[in-house]
Design an enzyme around this catalytic site. Structure first.
Site, mmCIF file in Angstrom:
data_model
loop_
_atom_site.group_PDB
_atom_site.id
_atom_site.type_symbol
_atom_site.label_atom_id
_atom_site.label_comp_id
_atom_site.label_asym_id
_atom_site.label_seq_id
_atom_site.Cartn_x
_atom_site.Cartn_y
_atom_site.Cartn_z
ATOM 1 N N HIS A 70 -56.353 72.014 -48.068
ATOM 2 C CA HIS A 70 -56.191 71.325 -49.361
ATOM 3 C C HIS A 70 -54.985 70.410 -49.276
ATOM 4 O O HIS A 70 -53.879 70.826 -49.615
ATOM 5 C CB HIS A 70 -56.023 72.361 -50.466
ATOM 6 C CG HIS A 70 -56.045 71.789 -51.855
ATOM 7 N ND1 HIS A 70 -54.928 71.314 -52.489
ATOM 8 C CD2 HIS A 70 -57.070 71.613 -52.714
ATOM 9 C CE1 HIS A 70 -55.245 70.892 -53.701
ATOM 10 N NE2 HIS A 70 -56.539 71.063 -53.856
ATOM 11 N N PHE A 71 -55.087 69.290 -48.820
ATOM 12 C CA PHE A 71 -56.185 68.502 -48.277
ATOM 13 C C PHE A 71 -55.857 68.154 -46.832
ATOM 14 O O PHE A 71 -54.688 68.115 -46.475
ATOM 15 C CB PHE A 71 -56.354 67.200 -49.069
ATOM 16 C CG PHE A 71 -56.641 67.400 -50.523
ATOM 17 C CD1 PHE A 71 -57.941 67.627 -50.955
ATOM 18 C CD2 PHE A 71 -55.627 67.378 -51.467
ATOM 19 C CE1 PHE A 71 -58.220 67.797 -52.310
ATOM 20 C CE2 PHE A 71 -55.905 67.553 -52.820
ATOM 21 C CZ PHE A 71 -57.196 67.758 -53.246
#
Length: 171
Positions: A70-71
């Site tokens: 993420h991410f």
């Protein structure tokens, strides 16, 4: 009986296994979903609303599981994990006060995100201020919460609601 005023990580892990105060005590999540490393202070007196408070911390390091996914190329702790941590703490407070059952988040009035938690951060601090505690057939807490990263406020939640249920079959 005098209640403990602070908790270390191993005690919080024991809570997730039902071993801290027994199986009727609301358990915290285990493993990666436990978003708390220590409870610095918990009290049923004082606080902004006179109903009690809980202060807790999470140590941040670049190896935490969520930074890898993420991410990709833009690692940031998901805001929902900070929100969940605040719900975890309200449920823990209810159990600490003697409530029994399985904790469930029941909602939040308002959430504002004004910053982010990056892998370069050192510490997340949670500040939970209880507004109302109902201890009847339904055990429920309502609280306001703040998340700070390295001392800077980045999330604010109003009216966090958590209930304790002895039966979640029809929840």
């Amino acid at each position: 009986m005098k209640r403990q005023q602070s908790f270390e990580y191993d005690e919080l892990v024991a809570c997730g296994k039902g071993e801290l105060y027994g199986p009727a005590f609301p358990s915290l999540p285990s493993d990666n979903m436990l978003m708390i490393d220590r409870v610095i202070e918990i009290s049923s007196e004082g606080g902004e609303h006179g109903k009690g408070f809980i202060h807790a911390e999470l140590d941040i390091n670049p190896d935490l599981w969520f930074f890898d996914c993420h991410f990709k190329g833009d690692p940031v702790m998901p805001g929902c994990l900070g929100l969940d941590a605040m719900w975890q703490l309200v449920g823990f407070f209810l159990g600490w006060q003697g409530g029994e059952g399985k904790g469930r988040a029941l909602g939040v009035g308002e959430v504002k995100f004004t910053g982010q938690i990056l892998p370069t951060a050192k510490k997340v601090t949670y500040d939970i201020q209880l507004k109302r505690v109902i201890n009847r057939k339904l055990v429920m807490g309502v609280a306001d919460g703040r998340v700070l990263v390295d001392g800077k406020e980045i999330y604010v939640a109003k009216d966090l609601k958590v209930g304790l249920f002895t039966d979640t079959t029809n929840f």
